[in-house]
Design an enzyme around this catalytic site. Structure first.
Site, mmCIF file in Angstrom:
data_model
loop_
_atom_site.group_PDB
_atom_site.id
_atom_site.type_symbol
_atom_site.label_atom_id
_atom_site.label_comp_id
_atom_site.label_asym_id
_atom_site.label_seq_id
_atom_site.Cartn_x
_atom_site.Cartn_y
_atom_site.Cartn_z
ATOM 1 N N ASP A 119 48.582 1.639 -3.507
ATOM 2 C CA ASP A 119 48.859 1.831 -4.846
ATOM 3 C C ASP A 119 49.816 3.460 -4.881
ATOM 4 O OD1 ASP A 119 47.229 3.704 -3.736
ATOM 5 O OD2 ASP A 119 45.674 2.922 -5.618
ATOM 6 N N ARG B 152 44.320 5.998 -11.885
ATOM 7 C CA ARG B 152 45.645 4.563 -11.677
ATOM 8 C C ARG B 152 46.129 4.185 -12.571
ATOM 9 N NH1 ARG B 152 44.465 0.820 -7.590
ATOM 10 N NH2 ARG B 152 45.798 -0.568 -8.835
ATOM 11 N N TYR C 288 37.806 5.925 -3.332
ATOM 12 C CA TYR C 288 37.777 6.452 -1.782
ATOM 13 C C TYR C 288 36.052 7.057 -1.832
ATOM 14 C CZ TYR C 288 42.668 5.148 -1.329
ATOM 15 O OH TYR C 288 43.593 4.480 -1.284
ATOM 16 N N PRO D 185 44.025 5.317 4.417
ATOM 17 C CA PRO D 185 44.805 5.516 3.731
ATOM 18 C C PRO D 185 44.567 6.418 2.910
ATOM 19 C CG PRO D 185 42.243 4.415 3.133
ATOM 20 C CD PRO D 185 42.436 4.644 4.909
#
Length: 722
Positions: free
Chosen positions: A51, A274, A282, A358
């Site tokens: 993302d 987001r 995470y 990530p």
């Protein structure tokens, strides 16, 4: 018996339709290359996955013309908050720093889920070609005829493709009502062989495709890599992390900030705010560990176990959710491939050749940038514009980036996953001051702006390819020519660094006074650019220098003549963009040699190639020359590759060196050939024009607009006038 389709021949076969594969396909669409792209999954991504988009990725999207869609839909990341245990052991905010280093780009980091990014690519491809992703199609066999490696007309790659049923192409899901990404995770075994075996048991369609080139963008479990016998080198850790995309219900005050949270003893947590009120978490899963085989038991990982771990880390704050959009888990590992290609015919990109955690927001970005580097090179070779000798630079440039990424991620992920030190004597713990320093230094690397390609046939800079490249024997193939007369002069523009992407600055259009970022005219259409920083042309000696340079470029042996087919626009392979410093009111475009403002019988003069470093009415002074460190009176010459990286710097008197640079990277016009039924005038490489003016004042002949009958307004459609 399965039904067989007719054999097909393509210039490029791309395996994998994630962001890396779609980036490659977008270049092929723009350059008019006959291409097929296949993916074993039945649908594109609709939830979750990657993302984060770094500055450089947005600049790349801007070069294609769809950055505005990302900018509008995404959530913008402006600040990072760091939370650590205080002296009393209770979680507290310890620092705030900017998420993106101010001033490094006209963009900042944003987040939007991978499915939308894939949609932007797919929509863009439709505008330029009939390339479509073929879903539910899996490669079954691969053979390669090495004897055809150097034959431009050969199809040395043969791949058998199997078409799966809708049920076979659907990814396996865990037994929850929430979509998950575990089937793509490092914790999951690869299902490609199972899909091939299952497909062979059914009467599905099978076909044989012969290709000139192939790009494997098929992920960490890459089938393409396995067929080549290539391996990834590196290691896995014992750190297991879970990911939740949720609409959080919480009293944590920084839930809409990017946060790095270290708890005293329950692990670490990263918060990524987001779009559409979603927040990605995470979460370090300290209670889940790998077994003797090195893998964790996936059955123990569910949204509930991930949430429970997050609640312990964020305590005393409360955290719940009613809606979860997606979830997954992964095991941190850092690996990089020894080889990125087989004879520069079969290439690997993205997760197929480098894997990492990530949390630094690098996976999708670096993967796309792999193919942004490779795509134009492959396209120009296939069109006969460039020789195959430029292709080894893909490995020397991008494997070095992957190596640097692995080193960065190795340090960063361990600092993030470690327990915070209780005091200066706690050597087993992680120093939060060290973590902050790594975070701040890592921001420049993570942005993508710091990528610096080494000396090669494509980058004329001092130094040795072996030390500046990836260190493999491939670097011997990318060494610059032994013509010692080709010297870049970095001192002329110390802030335009050779090997890095060209740093944009605001300039004004000479003809209409509109402010633009110059990089908005460095479009991803396959052309090299000469940026002529012309200085003050009201000075007769300086005007003479500009005229002499243009004569050198357009003489019969100059690069614009040598590399451009006679029937094509003079700027269809190499475009010259001019930025001068004379008072705008004292000059017009007709004070410049005609090659800098080409004429077209239908469209007239090109008003979109001459700019001035001056003050705008509404957006201030860009001070471009100052930002670049260039002399306001004398200027200099900058050669920029199709991927916006700086290839050469010189004086206006260095036209001969510019010509010799292009002799090493571009074929003479007689070598050009169309591919797949597409010749000049398609795919962004220039549209056929009637040559209507002899450029006596600059040498050479007239050409077209900007190589594709689009005005600046049309060409910048979707670009951001920031």
């Amino acid at each position: 018996m399965p039904s067989r389709l007719l054999d097909d021949h393509v210039d490029v076969l791309i395996v994998g339709a994630g962001p890396a594969g779609l980036m490659a396909a977008t270049w092929m669409a723009r350059l008019g290359i006959k291409t097929r792209i296949v993916d074993k999954r039945g649908t594109k991504v609709f939830n979750g996955q990657a993302d984060g988009l770094q500055c450089r990725s947005l600049e790349i999207f801007d070069s294609f013309g769809f950055a505005d869609r990302v900018w509008k839909e995404s959530n913008h990341m402006l600040e990072i908050c760091m939370w650590n245990p205080g002296e009393n052991g209770i979680l507290q905010r310890s620092d705030r720093i900017p998420d993106t280093i101010p001033g490094i780009s006209r963009f900042q980091q944003v987040v939007v889920h991978q499915g939308r990014i894939e949609r932007f690519f797919l929509d863009h491809q439709k505008k330029y070609s009939d390339i479509r992703v073929e879903r539910g199609v899996i490669p079954e066999t691969l053979s390669y005829d090495k004897s055809g490696a150097e034959d431009a007309e050969a199809y040395p790659i043969t791949v058998t493709l199997r078409h799966l049923s809708e049920e076979e192409a659907a990814p396996a899901q865990n037994l929850t009502s929430i979509p998950d990404g575990l089937f793509r995770s490092s914790l999951a075994a690869d299902d490609t062989d199972d899909l091939i075996r299952t497909g062979q048991e059914h009467a599905g369609q099978v076909e044989t495709v012969k290709a000139k080139y192939m790009i494997g963008c098929d992920g960490a479990h890459s089938w393409t890599r396995r067929q080549l016998g290539f391996e990834l080198e590196g290691e896995a850790t014992d750190f297991i992390w879970g990911v939740l995309d949720i609409v959080p219900i919480t009293d944590f005050p920084d839930i809409r900030m990017r946060c790095a949270i270290h708890s005293a003893s329950s692990g670490s947590l990263m918060i990524i705010p987001r779009e559409k009120k979603l927040t990605r978490l995470y979460i370090q899963l300290t209670e889940v560990s790998p077994d003797a085989s090195g893998r964790a038991d996936r059955s123990k990982i569910t949204p509930a176990t991930i949430l429970k771990a997050a609640q312990k880390i964020i305590s005393p704050y409360k955290l719940e959710y009613d809606y979860c959009d997606w979830w997954t888990a992964y095991q941190i590992g850092q690996r990089v491939g020894k080889s990125f290609s087989k004879d520069e015919r079969i290439f690997l990109a993205g997760d197929a050749v480098h894997t990492h955690s990530p949390k630094a927001g690098q996976g999708m970005n670096v993967s796309m940038q792999d193919c942004y580097n490779l795509g134009w090179k492959l396209g120009l070779v296939l069109k006969g514009i460039s020789p195959r000798s430029i292709l080894p630079t893909y490995q020397s440039e991008r494997r070095r980036v992957a190596q640097d990424l692995i080193d960065f991620d190795h340090r960063f992920s361990r600092l993030f996953s470690g327990r915070p030190a209780k005091d200066a004597m706690d050597e087993a713990g992680v120093s939060m001051a060290e973590f902050k320093e790594a975070f701040e230094k890592g921001n420049m690397f993570a942005s993508g702006i710091a990528v610096d390609y080494g000396s090669s046939v494509l980058i004329c800079k001092p130094g040795f390819p072996l030390s500046q490249g990836d260190g493999s024997t491939t670097t011997t193939a990318v060494a610059p020519p032994h013509d010692t007369s080709i010297h870049s002069k970095q001192h002329l523009a110390p802030l335009i660094k050779l090997g890095t992407r060209f740093p944009s600055a605001q300039v004004l259009n000479q003809s209409d006074a509109r402010p633009w970022h110059l990089a908005q005219f460095l479009k991803a259409d396959g052309r090299f650019r000469i940026i002529l920083l012309a200085g003050d042309i009201t000075s007769p000696p300086q005007k003479a220098r500009v005229s002499a340079f243009c004569t050198a470029m357009t003489s019969p042996t100059g690069p614009l003549r040598r590399c451009t087919p006679p029937s094509s626009p003079i700027n269809s392979v190499i475009q010259i963009l001019t930025v001068h410093t004379a008072p705008r009111e004292d000059v017009s475009i007709f004070d410049f040699p005609a090659v800098l403002r080409p004429f077209d019988e239908r469209l007239g003069w090109d008003y979109e190639q001459v700019f001035v470093d001056a003050e705008s009415y509404h957006e201030g002074h860009g001070r471009a020359y100052e930002k670049w460190g260039v002399d306001l009176r004398r200027g200099c010459v900058v050669v920029v590759r199709p991927d916006q990286h700086v290839a050469f710097l010189g004086e206006l008197e260095d036209g001969g060196a510019v010509g010799r640079y292009f002799e090493g990277v571009l074929e003479g016009w007689e070598g050009h050939r169309g591919v797949g039924g597409v010749g000049w005038g398609q795919g962004g490489m220039g549209e056929k024009r009637v040559e209507s003016e002899r450029m006596a004042d600059g040498g050479g002949g007239g050409g077209g607009g900007d190589g594709g009958i689009e005005t600046a307004a049309q060409g910048a459609d979707g670009d951001l006038p920031m």
